[in-house]
Design an enzyme around this catalytic site. Sequence first.
Site, short mmCIF file in Angstrom:
data_model
loop_
_atom_site.label_atom_id
_atom_site.label_comp_id
_atom_site.label_asym_id
_atom_site.label_seq_id
_atom_site.Cartn_x
_atom_site.Cartn_y
_atom_site.Cartn_z
N LYS A 14 0.83 -1.21 0.00
CA LYS A 14 0.00 0.00 0.00
C LYS A 14 0.86 1.26 0.00
CE LYS A 14 -2.42 3.25 2.48
NZ LYS A 14 -2.19 3.97 3.69
N ASP A 33 -6.27 0.33 1.01
CA ASP A 33 -6.28 0.31 2.47
C ASP A 33 -7.70 0.01 2.91
OD1 ASP A 33 -7.65 2.65 1.96
OD2 ASP A 33 -6.23 3.96 2.96
#
Length: 129
Positions: A14, A33
């Site tokens: 991420k 996320d």
Amino acid sequence: ARVALCELSGVGRKVADCVLLFAYAHDGCVPVDTHCLQLAQTRILPSIRGLSLTPAVYIRIVARFHELFGASHAGWAFMVLFVGELSDFKRHVAARLAPAGPTDAQGAGEAATPPPAQHPDSAGHGRRE
């Protein structure tokens, strides 16, 4: 590039995708996320409702964004959808779109429309919201 970033201590997929999207113009990178997971579960990939964010689910979400918005702009498509879900942004849009009553200088059928606000980061450079 993602692999090299992920070799850095504390950097996962991420964060690597955030760096690639925002700093290196890899516009197809979708930083997944919990916010992106929730958006995907409710808007674009309901089949993952109830699933946790695993590497396999991450890949499915990115693939869906690429399918819907194109691999070259999927990251920015997510950002637009994310901002649209923010409650502050929803209130801002609702306030801007709400009909205003006429002012003394306007006729009864005309609504007051405020001029575009100066963007807070523009420092007089002419950018408008």
